[in-house]
Design an enzyme around this catalytic site. Sequence first.
Site, PDB file in Angstrom:
ATOM      1  N   CYS A 194      -6.673   4.232   1.815  1.00 52.72           N
ATOM      2  CA  CYS A 194      -6.204   2.988   1.196  1.00 52.72           C
ATOM      3  C   CYS A 194      -7.367   2.137   0.682  1.00 52.72           C
ATOM      4  CB  CYS A 194      -5.373   2.199   2.201  1.00 52.72           C
ATOM      5  SG  CYS A 194      -6.254   1.867   3.734  1.00 52.72           S
TER       6      CYS A 194
ATOM      7  N   ASP B 167      -7.466   5.879   7.238  1.00 56.49           N
ATOM      8  CA  ASP B 167      -7.739   4.439   7.065  1.00 56.49           C
ATOM      9  C   ASP B 167      -8.908   4.105   7.994  1.00 56.49           C
ATOM     10  OD1 ASP B 167      -7.592   1.664   6.657  1.00 56.49           O
ATOM     11  OD2 ASP B 167      -5.768   1.390   7.866  1.00 56.49           O
TER      12      ASP B 167
ATOM     13  N   GLN C 298       0.840  -1.197   0.000  1.00 58.01           N
ATOM     14  CA  GLN C 298       0.000   0.000   0.000  1.00 58.01           C
ATOM     15  C   GLN C 298       0.878   1.251   0.000  1.00 58.01           C
ATOM     16  OE1 GLN C 298      -3.546   0.108  -0.030  1.00 58.01           O
ATOM     17  NE2 GLN C 298      -3.071   2.234  -0.517  1.00 58.01           N
TER      18      GLN C 298
HETATM   19  N1   CP Z   1      -6.110  -1.420   0.392  1.00 58.69           N
HETATM   20  C1   CP Z   1      -6.189  -2.762   0.327  1.00 58.69           C
HETATM   21  O1   CP Z   1      -5.255  -3.501   0.634  1.00 58.69           O
HETATM   22  O2   CP Z   1      -7.389  -3.218  -0.137  1.00 58.69           O
HETATM   23  P1   CP Z   1      -7.933  -4.737  -0.144  1.00 58.69           P
HETATM   24  O3   CP Z   1      -8.201  -5.103   1.302  1.00 58.69           O
HETATM   25  O4   CP Z   1      -9.179  -4.650  -0.970  1.00 58.69           O
HETATM   26  O5   CP Z   1      -6.887  -5.624  -0.742  1.00 58.69           O
HETATM   27  N1  NVA Z   2      -6.219  -1.214   8.439  1.00 59.37           N
HETATM   28  C1  NVA Z   2      -7.015  -1.958   7.498  1.00 59.37           C
HETATM   29  C2  NVA Z   2      -6.409  -1.880   6.131  1.00 59.37           C
HETATM   30  C3  NVA Z   2      -7.152  -2.621   5.048  1.00 59.37           C
HETATM   31  C4  NVA Z   2      -6.467  -2.565   3.708  1.00 59.37           C
HETATM   32  C5  NVA Z   2      -7.154  -3.385   7.974  1.00 59.37           C
HETATM   33  O1  NVA Z   2      -6.182  -3.941   8.499  1.00 59.37           O
HETATM   34  O2  NVA Z   2      -8.249  -3.946   7.834  1.00 59.37           O
END
Ligand code: CP
Ligand code: NVA
Length: 307
Positions: free
Chosen positions: A264, A225, A137
Amino acid sequence: TAASPPKHFLQIDDLSGDELAELFSTAAELKVAHRAGKDHAVLPNRSLAMLFEKPSTRTRVSFEAGMTQLGGHAVYLGPDTTHLDHGEPVADTARALSRYVDAVMARVFDHDALESMAAHATVPVVNGLSDAAHPCQTLADLFTVYERFGGFEDVEVAWVGDGNNVGQSFAVGAAMAGIDLTMATPEGYGPNDGVLARADACGRAPDVVHDPEKAVEGADVVYTDVWVSMGEDDVREEKLGDFEGFQVNDDLLAAAPKADVMHCLPAHRGEEITGDVLESDRAVVWEQAENRMHTQKALLVHLLGED
Ligand code: CP
Ligand code: NVA
């Protein structure tokens, strides 16, 4: 002579600053080639195993489509599809997969599982998100900032929200790139000390504050996020309470009228960000999502291509 150990990508600072710069230049070329419909099958017949302990939209599809575009192939191994979830140790899984494929990408709950995989794999292991880090990311995030601002110098980024996996990798990546980063998190949700030390070693640890308005003031980019990460449903109510006041909304953004907004994804509208902000012209989230693919293709070329 013994074969040299594979390069892994578990943390953003597994790359040197020079490698990061080179990766962005490759990503830019691959993006142009892809958009022009120009053949760029530079990894013919290579295979990538993609192991997921959690759901994914972007990570899975960007890696899978990316491998196809590079002339290779990706194998999706979802939650509960391998013996990993039925008693086969990570070390054994890593050794078996290494006999079939040229690289393994894995999304895991516990970062230690990735360390163990990397210790036993004889092919590169790539972190597709762990509790500690999301370096793929960060590649897309930094590349997006680079495209938007033509570089990193004098770019001020405000991180607003949870300082866990995505935030921790971004903190180190921002330090490597030379971005001026302030992170506003509720008390107890900042990046851990090890991450701050790594960012410091790269030249500049972020300022960590607990007042979102202070962080956002004058920022060029505001990044957030989700408040409740995958696997955190048991602490959902507690976190919603702790993150009150940290929503990225029009009121907060009044302190940074021209800032781009990054996320993200997936986004939880009405929690960490409002629908209005996410759908506004200032949100660059789809560029970010697209850049996952271009930067990961550049990463695969770096890990698997001929020197
Ligand atoms: N941002 C990200 O990693 O998205 P996904 O959970 O859809 O892969
Ligand atoms: N912080 C989030 C990011 C997802 C891409 C998670 O860990 O679910």
